[in-house]
Design a protein around this motif. Structure first.
Motif, mmCIF file in Angstrom:
data_model
loop_
_atom_site.group_PDB
_atom_site.id
_atom_site.type_symbol
_atom_site.label_atom_id
_atom_site.label_comp_id
_atom_site.label_asym_id
_atom_site.label_seq_id
_atom_site.Cartn_x
_atom_site.Cartn_y
_atom_site.Cartn_z
ATOM 1 N N LEU A 41 -7.136 -5.218 -0.999
ATOM 2 C CA LEU A 41 -7.244 -5.764 0.356
ATOM 3 C C LEU A 41 -8.073 -4.831 1.237
ATOM 4 C CD1 LEU A 41 -3.601 -7.087 0.766
ATOM 5 C CD2 LEU A 41 -5.662 -8.388 0.239
ATOM 6 N N ASN A 42 -7.708 -3.555 1.249
ATOM 7 C CA ASN A 42 -8.595 -2.632 1.949
ATOM 8 C C ASN A 42 -8.465 -1.232 1.391
ATOM 9 O OD1 ASN A 42 -6.796 -0.905 3.720
ATOM 10 N ND2 ASN A 42 -6.033 -2.969 4.187
ATOM 11 N N VAL A 43 -9.481 -0.429 1.678
ATOM 12 C CA VAL A 43 -9.605 0.907 1.103
ATOM 13 C C VAL A 43 -9.783 1.903 2.239
ATOM 14 C CG1 VAL A 43 -10.979 2.361 -0.445
ATOM 15 C CG2 VAL A 43 -10.749 -0.102 -0.927
ATOM 16 N N GLU A 44 -8.917 2.920 2.299
ATOM 17 C CA GLU A 44 -9.063 3.968 3.324
ATOM 18 C C GLU A 44 -9.122 5.315 2.634
ATOM 19 O OE1 GLU A 44 -5.560 3.915 5.690
ATOM 20 O OE2 GLU A 44 -5.768 1.779 6.202
ATOM 21 N N LYS A 45 -9.736 6.267 3.302
ATOM 22 C CA LYS A 45 -9.756 7.638 2.772
ATOM 23 C C LYS A 45 -8.340 8.204 2.757
ATOM 24 C CE LYS A 45 -13.908 9.031 1.729
ATOM 25 N NZ LYS A 45 -13.800 8.338 0.464
ATOM 26 N N HIS A 46 -8.057 8.959 1.700
ATOM 27 C CA HIS A 46 -6.779 9.670 1.622
ATOM 28 C C HIS A 46 -6.825 10.788 2.667
ATOM 29 C CE1 HIS A 46 -3.611 12.275 0.015
ATOM 30 N NE2 HIS A 46 -3.270 11.324 -0.868
ATOM 31 N N PRO A 47 -5.792 10.929 3.465
ATOM 32 C CA PRO A 47 -5.855 11.929 4.537
ATOM 33 C C PRO A 47 -6.000 13.351 4.037
ATOM 34 C CG PRO A 47 -3.631 11.017 4.306
ATOM 35 C CD PRO A 47 -4.526 10.187 3.450
ATOM 36 N N ASN A 48 -5.517 13.614 2.819
ATOM 37 C CA ASN A 48 -5.492 15.010 2.370
ATOM 38 C C ASN A 48 -6.439 15.300 1.217
ATOM 39 O OD1 ASN A 48 -3.382 15.259 4.205
ATOM 40 N ND2 ASN A 48 -1.885 14.674 2.636
ATOM 41 N N ALA A 49 -7.223 14.304 0.771
ATOM 42 C CA ALA A 49 -8.107 14.557 -0.379
ATOM 43 C C ALA A 49 -9.378 13.757 -0.236
ATOM 44 C CB ALA A 49 -7.394 14.174 -1.682
ATOM 45 N N ASP A 50 -10.508 14.453 -0.380
ATOM 46 C CA ASP A 50 -11.809 13.806 -0.200
ATOM 47 C C ASP A 50 -12.068 12.715 -1.213
ATOM 48 O OD1 ASP A 50 -12.287 15.360 1.873
ATOM 49 O OD2 ASP A 50 -13.719 16.739 0.898
ATOM 50 N N LYS A 93 4.192 -10.776 -6.930
ATOM 51 C CA LYS A 93 4.800 -9.463 -7.151
ATOM 52 C C LYS A 93 4.858 -8.674 -5.841
ATOM 53 C CE LYS A 93 5.061 -9.755 -11.650
ATOM 54 N NZ LYS A 93 6.371 -9.935 -12.269
ATOM 55 N N GLY A 94 4.051 -9.084 -4.875
ATOM 56 C CA GLY A 94 4.074 -8.419 -3.581
ATOM 57 C C GLY A 94 2.820 -7.623 -3.304
ATOM 58 N N LYS A 95 2.862 -6.920 -2.146
ATOM 59 C CA LYS A 95 1.735 -6.060 -1.778
ATOM 60 C C LYS A 95 2.161 -4.623 -1.953
ATOM 61 C CE LYS A 95 -0.357 -9.387 1.268
ATOM 62 N NZ LYS A 95 -0.530 -9.879 2.624
ATOM 63 N N PHE A 96 1.206 -3.787 -2.393
ATOM 64 C CA PHE A 96 1.546 -2.405 -2.707
ATOM 65 C C PHE A 96 0.491 -1.476 -2.149
ATOM 66 C CE2 PHE A 96 3.240 -5.170 -5.957
ATOM 67 C CZ PHE A 96 4.567 -4.757 -6.080
ATOM 68 N N LYS A 97 0.929 -0.228 -1.930
ATOM 69 C CA LYS A 97 -0.017 0.810 -1.524
ATOM 70 C C LYS A 97 -0.108 1.820 -2.655
ATOM 71 C CE LYS A 97 -0.099 0.636 3.433
ATOM 72 N NZ LYS A 97 0.848 0.719 4.561
ATOM 73 N N VAL A 98 -1.343 2.063 -3.105
ATOM 74 C CA VAL A 98 -1.497 3.019 -4.195
ATOM 75 C C VAL A 98 -2.600 4.003 -3.866
ATOM 76 C CG1 VAL A 98 -0.705 1.385 -5.968
ATOM 77 C CG2 VAL A 98 -3.136 1.545 -5.434
ATOM 78 N N VAL A 99 -2.499 5.158 -4.491
ATOM 79 C CA VAL A 99 -3.552 6.157 -4.364
ATOM 80 C C VAL A 99 -4.490 5.960 -5.536
ATOM 81 C CG1 VAL A 99 -4.083 8.636 -4.363
ATOM 82 C CG2 VAL A 99 -2.012 7.771 -3.229
ATOM 83 N N GLN A 133 6.074 6.279 -13.274
ATOM 84 C CA GLN A 133 7.040 6.532 -12.200
ATOM 85 C C GLN A 133 6.322 6.555 -10.866
ATOM 86 O OE1 GLN A 133 8.921 10.212 -13.369
ATOM 87 N NE2 GLN A 133 10.342 9.119 -14.703
ATOM 88 N N ALA A 134 7.082 6.249 -9.817
ATOM 89 C CA ALA A 134 6.516 6.370 -8.472
ATOM 90 C C ALA A 134 6.170 7.845 -8.260
ATOM 91 C CB ALA A 134 7.530 5.914 -7.435
ATOM 92 N N ALA A 135 5.035 8.076 -7.616
ATOM 93 C CA ALA A 135 4.622 9.470 -7.475
ATOM 94 C C ALA A 135 4.151 9.719 -6.059
ATOM 95 C CB ALA A 135 3.506 9.768 -8.458
ATOM 96 N N VAL A 136 4.256 10.951 -5.651
ATOM 97 C CA VAL A 136 3.699 11.346 -4.354
ATOM 98 C C VAL A 136 2.471 12.173 -4.662
ATOM 99 C CG1 VAL A 136 4.083 12.665 -2.249
ATOM 100 C CG2 VAL A 136 5.958 11.329 -3.264
ATOM 101 N N ILE A 137 1.292 11.652 -4.249
ATOM 102 C CA ILE A 137 0.043 12.341 -4.565
ATOM 103 C C ILE A 137 -0.530 12.910 -3.281
ATOM 104 C CG2 ILE A 137 -2.290 12.042 -5.485
ATOM 105 C CD1 ILE A 137 -1.095 9.698 -7.177
ATOM 106 N N ARG A 138 -0.603 14.239 -3.237
ATOM 107 C CA ARG A 138 -1.087 14.934 -2.037
ATOM 108 C C ARG A 138 -0.381 14.430 -0.786
ATOM 109 N NH1 ARG A 138 -6.268 18.033 -2.380
ATOM 110 N NH2 ARG A 138 -6.307 18.502 -4.588
ATOM 111 N N GLY A 139 0.909 14.282 -0.907
ATOM 112 C CA GLY A 139 1.698 13.955 0.269
ATOM 113 C C GLY A 139 1.782 12.481 0.579
#
Lengths: 348, 806
Positions: free
Chosen positions: B51-60, B72-78, B106-112
């Motif tokens: 749907l849309n693409v934004e820069k990761h706040p902590n990684a170029d 299945k729904g909408k999801f946010k992924v890195v 597994q669900a993961a936290v990538i760069r916060g």
């Protein structure tokens, strides 16, 4: 005197017992029958016997003499026999040692299998015809409805030889050779060697043996039902199974074409690695002779029809013998060949 | 032909299990050689739209991506893939997804930042090694749907063996048609309609002109120009289908042509339009054009009869076989010309075979494609190229058919069918089976159907072909098994077979084991073992498997000797074998074949009992075997043995070998191998051999005698005789000379001893003979015999110049 005689008899017979030795027997003979033996002595004393008694005494003497002689004879025979037996026993052969022989040769397995097959077809009224190995394109291909350049020719990679001829790729040339010389009704099997460009390996050989068979008669007399009947009967007689099936297939020279499968001999249809778990193994190809083949031998296809079949002898042999290496047939390893019969078909 | 069932189901719906589909196809002559059940290497991966693409706040290099996976729904992924962009559809692995052998995702936290899943590359899905970016799925991928299903990763692929007559089954549609016919299903053939003219192709237009100079080889040629082409990779589903069918994906244009070929069976070719002079196609024979560089950058030498696709200036392709390097589609290509033609099977077969160039296209042309399928395939290809390569039609379809296909109507006489099959198949069944194959069926008369086969069945030309189709679709099960009611009269005796069988019996009885050897041998072996005819010219194989197998044997000997060696190398102590087989030689320009009998005998022959002397194989054991056999055939009196001259057979021992003749014609050789030959073969004992040409003997056969005589009533009287002769004087000449003296009442003469030694002069030998006399009507007296014998002795002595030994 009579008592004296009876005493002589009693004593002699007692001494001539069953186990009397040769010496003992001899002693009795000398003492009783000898020139100055007891009986001779009594004979000499006969003058003193009253006339009236003489005949009786004489009779008795003779009787005793015969008895003793017979007894001695019997015992001597027995002793001789015993001694012969003894000496023969001393020279007994070791009957377990091998005999002198020119071993009878063994039939080659290909011949063995082929003869069994031919015997079955001959008993069904087929005649056997031998045809040539070096063939021309017409008899090996064109007359069998292989069009020039047709991909069907790729099914059989062909050897060509000097002089523009080829080595037959199948015994189907026999069909053409026989039909172009004769008219139906025909029931013929043609065995022979065939050649295809395969390296000698477990599965293939550049030279192998096939048997081609065909039956032709007036239209309607030989049908596809007869094809099924004759070949089912063949498989029953040769492999001992009635579990067969016919599958449609393609050969340029037959139409309809079919392949005959039978229950895998190893697993009896249950499925095993040898039959790729299908339970079936392919035995032969067959079909109703194609009208173009009839035309090639100048038979009118509206007038005549018939069936044809062909099978590989080595391949079928491998199935029946349950060995799985084609090379065994051409190496002539005696350790393999000697397992085959030394008597030809029919006797077994 | 690989048949992915998912693709087949585009055209036919069948509920039957795959095993049943395989079975029925196999019974109908389309053998399923292998069934491959595919399983995807992952689970829990769904199609999702970015749907849309934004820069990761902590990684170029990372992006935060919002995706829509439908229900299945909408999801946010890195996501770190460079190619991620809004609007694309990509595979989304959700928490718990199984990727290859990795532990569940597994669900993961990538760069916060929390990532609720993962967008996957081809490598992560185990599809390929490509990890440059995430996999772009087609826009038609259902959101939230399993990616494995969309990519047909859970497919079943049948490997079907297509016999050479069934070119029509070299396509998914063709096989689907068979399946429909076998299961009574309805075939959903694709609707192929050209885009309305003037709509799709733009005003500029690209001229397409076709000139067919060889209508005998190319009766129809259709072409279409498409422009606006953007060359690139094909979508995953299309690549996947090509790969399932065993083809490699190249680029979207080539893939589209291959896709259509697999689907419909019509090979297509795409030329770079810019490379075709004047947009004009000329279909012509090669003629003067001698060379051509094909796509694989190889220069091909042409035959004047090869069919070429050319423009007015130059050749562009070898028709039906391979395209040319000079008109290949490349990244620079914007306009293409699609070719869809019918080439005669024979011309493609001849050219591709001569060039050794086999392609998927030539394979199909050779077997005969749909005679009427050219335009439909173009339409289908255009549709695909529009979709996957942004092409647009730039011309109307040019369709040239200088030689129209004549519809054939074949009469099917149901009575004839019954008398061929031996089974009665109801007319309605026959009719519906033929119809299910695409034939038009009508009634022509009583019991006669008029059948027009479909354009893709070039193999159906006469009644027998139709009968086969009817029988085939019933799996041949309509036909009962019956034995012929009547057998012909007793088969005539085959003399040749009788002779061969009888000869085999004698050989086996004489202790020889039957061998079989291969007819191909090395030239050196033919030179070494020249067989019966020293001057025989071997037959050369034009296309041998190897130099070692490049000639046909002139003699059975090399094969037997090789077998001897084979056995000795495996601890055998003796080898006594014979072979009956064909040998070959050139007679003038003609290769001829001859039935031979040969034997090799080595080592102990008659095995003694322990303590007695064994008899080893040698000249006389072999001669005994031949004599036994000649007796059995009844030709002993016609046979003679004569010592060889060394030049007759250099491989034989010059002092222990003979020529065998039948009525003065040489028919064979017998002897021991030359010591030099034995040494070469590493043999320590004499090796006895014989070889005979059976052809002249077969006529004698094993024919039983026709007349018999009672055994003689009176005895013989024997008188012996010993003659001192030159050492080399042959014994059979002595016997023959004595017989020729013509003594009355002499019944037989037989050598019973030969003596050489101190009692006779050097260079001489004494031959002792037994002469037997008999009269038919009386017992002879000694006196009478003595008189006759004395005369005989005197005559023999004089004729032979021999001395009498006292």
């Amino acid at each position: 005197m009579k008592e004296q005689l009876e005493e002589i008899r009693r004593r002699a017979m007692a001494e001539l017992s069953d186990d009397a030795s040769e010496a003992q027997i001899d002693a009795v003979r000398v003492r009783v029958l000898g020139r100055s033996g007891e009986l001779t002595e009594i004979m000499r004393g006969m003058r003193e016997v009253p006339n009236a008694e003489r005949p009786a005494i004489g009779q008795l003497i003779n009787q005793i003499k015969r008895e003793v002689e017979a007894r001695i004879e019997a015992l001597t025979e027995k002793l001789k026999a015993a001694s012969l037996t003894k000496s023969l026993n001393e020279k007994r052969l070791d009957v377990t040692l091998p005999g002198m022989r020119i071993a009878r040769g063994h039939i080659h397995p290909i011949t063995d299998i082929l003869e069994q097959m031919l015997a079955i077809f001959e008993s069904m009224g087929f005649e056997v015809a031998m045809t040539q190995d070096i063939e021309d394109d017409f008899h090996n291909f064109a007359a069998l409805n292989f069009q020039p350049h047709h991909p069907a020719r790729d099914m059989q990679d062909t050897f060509y030889v000097d002089g523009g001829m080829l080595l037959r790729t199948h015994t189907s040339n026999g069909q053409i050779r026989v039909m172009e010389k004769r008219r139906p009704p025909l029931a013929v099997v043609c065995p022979g060697r065939c050649y295809r460009r395969d390296d000698l390996s477990v599965r293939a050989s550049p030279m192998f043996t096939q048997i081609e068979g065909f039956m032709v008669d007036k239209r309607g007399r030989i049908t596809m039902a007869h094809l099924k009947g004759v070949l089912t009967e063949f498989v029953r007689a040769f492999f001992g199974t009635t579990a067969v099936r016919f599958r449609s297939s393609y050969f340029p020279f037959t139409e309809p074409s079919a392949e005959l499968d039978m229950h895998c001999l190893l697993c009896d249809g249950a499925g095993c690695p040898v039959c790729k778990h299908s339970g079936w193994t392919e035995v032969l190809g067959c079909g109703m002779i194609h009208p173009n083949v009839m035309r090639a031998v100048e038979y009118n296809p509206d007038e005549f029809q018939g069936f044809a079949f062909g099978m590989g002898v080595e391949r079928t042999g491998l199935l029946k013998l349950r060995v799985d290496d084609m090379r065994l047939f051409f190496e002539n390893d005696l350790r393999f060949l000697n397992q085959f019969p030394a008597l030809s078909g029919g006797v077994r | 032909m690989k048949l992915p069932l998912s693709w087949m189901r585009d055209f036919v719906s069948v509920d039957a299990p795959v095993e049943e589909i395989s079975r029925r196809l196999s019974f109908a002559g389309l053998v399923v050689e292998h069934v491959e059940k595919l399983t995807p290497g992952f689970a829990g991966v769904f199609a999702a739209r970015v749907l849309n693409v934004e820069k990761h706040p902590n990684a170029d290099r990372l992006n935060l991506v919002e995706v829509d996976a439908g229900e299945k729904g909408k999801f946010k992924v890195v996501c770190g893939a460079p190619n991620v962009k809004a609007g694309m559809t990509a595979p989304l692995a959700l928490v718990g997804a199984q990727l290859g052998k990795e532990p569940p995702l597994q669900a993961a936290v990538i760069r916060g930042v929390q990532s609720e899943g993962m967008l996957c590359s081809e490598r992560e899905l185990g599809l390929s090694q490509d990890h440059a970016g995430i996999l772009a799925l087609g826009a038609d991928a259902p959101l939230g749907g399993a990616v494995a299903a969309y990519l047909h990763l859970d497919d079943v692929v049948l490997d079907v063996e297509i016999t050479p007559n069934r070119g029509d089954c070299l396509s998914i549609l063709g096989l689907a048609r068979e399946v429909a016919a076998l299961f009574g299903g309805r075939l959903r053939a694709p609707r192929l309609r050209a885009a309305p003219s003037g709509d799709a192709h733009d005003g500029a237009g690209f001229a397409v002109a076709v000139s067919i100079d060889a209508p005998d080889l190319c009766p129809r040629y259709a072409a279409l120009a498409m422009t606006g082409i953007k060359l690139g990779p094909s979508p995953a589903w299309l690549k996947r289908r090509l790969e399932l069918c065993g083809m490699r994906a190249l680029n979207n244009v080539v893939d589209a042509t291959n896709y259509v070929m697999l689907e419909l069976g019509q090979p297509l070719h795409a030329f770079d339009y810019a490379k075709i002079a004047g947009g004009k196609i000329v279909v012509r024979r090669a003629g003067e054009t001698r060379e051509f560089v094909t796509l694989d950058n190889l220069t091909r030498t042409l035959d004047p009869n090869d069919l070429l696709i050319a423009d007015p200036d130059k050749p562009l392709a070898i028709a039906g076989v391979m395209g040319g390097l000079n008109s290949e589609v490349s990244d620079a290509t914007t306009t293409i010309l699609l070719e869809s033609a019918y080439f005669e099977p024979m011309t493609v077969a001849r050219t591709s075979r001569r060039l050794g160039l086999r392609s998927e296209a030539s394979y199909r042309f050779e077997r005969g494609i749909d005679r009427a399928g050219q335009v439909g395939a173009l339409i289908r290809a255009a549709e695909l190229i529009r979709k996957i390569a942004r092409g647009r039609e730039a011309s109307p379809i040019a369709d040239f058919e200088p030689r129209k296909a004549e519809p054939r109507e074949i009469a099917l006489d149901l009575g004839a069918m019954e008398s061929l099959l031996g089974a009665s198949i109801p007319p309605t069944v026959a009719r519906s089976r033929l119809k299910s194959l695409g034939a038009q069926v009508s009634t022509r008369g009583k019991g006669i159907l008029a059948v027009v086969p479909p354009s893709f069945r070039s193999d159906l030309v006469e009644q027998a072909d139709l009968i086969e189709e009817v029988a085939r679709l019933g799996g041949l099960e309509d036909i009962p098994a019956r034995l012929p009611e009547r057998l012909s009269a007793l088969a005539p005796v085959n003399r040749e077979r009788e002779f061969i069988t009888g000869t085999r019996e004698v050989m086996l009885g004489c202790g020889l084991t039957e061998a079989a050897t291969i007819a191909f041998i090395a030239p050196a072996d033919n030179a070494r073992f020249s067989g019966i005819q020293i001057a025989a010219r071997p037959v050369k194989v034009t296309n041998p498997l190897s130099a070692e197998l490049s000639e046909l044997r002139v003699s059975l000997m090399p094969g037997l000797v090789t077998s001897l060696r084979f056995n000795l190398n495996r601890e055998a102590r003796s080898f006594h074998a014979f072979e009956m087989g064909k040998v070959f030689r050139m007679d003038g320009d003609i290769a001829t074949e001859h039935n031979h009998l040969a034997s090799v005998s080595y080592g102990p022959y008659a095995i003694s009992a322990i303590g007695d002397q064994s008899i080893a194989a040698g000249f006389f054991t072999m001669k005994g075997i031949l004599e036994t056999w000649f007796d059995a055939i009844g030709i002993s009196s016609h046979i003679s043995f004569k010592a060889i001259e060394p030049a007759d057979a250099p491989f034989l021992h010059p002092g222990r070998s003979a020529i065998v003749s039948l009525d003065d014609t040489q028919v064979g050789l017998i002897g021991e191998l030359h010591p030099a030959e034995a040494m070469r073969l590493d043999l320590n004992e004499p090796c006895a051999v014989f070889e005979l040409d059976l052809s002249s003997l077969i006529s004698y056969g094993f024919s039983p005698r026709k007349t018999f005589e009672p055994p003689p009533k009176f005895p013989t009287i024997r008188r012996d005789l010993a003659l001192v002769l030159d050492r080399n004087f042959p014994a059979d000449m002595v016997v023959k000379t004595i017989r020729d003296c013509g003594a009355s009442l002499l019944e037989s003469v037989e050598v019973f001893d030969v003596y050489e030694g101190t009692a006779v002069a050097a260079g001489k030998k004494s031959v002792a003979l037994a002469c037997r006399y008999r009269a038919k009507d009386r017992t002879l007296t000694d006196e009478e015999v003595n008189r006759i014998h004395a005369v005989l002795i005197e005559q023999a002595r004089m004729r032979l110049g021999a001395e009498l030994r006292q």
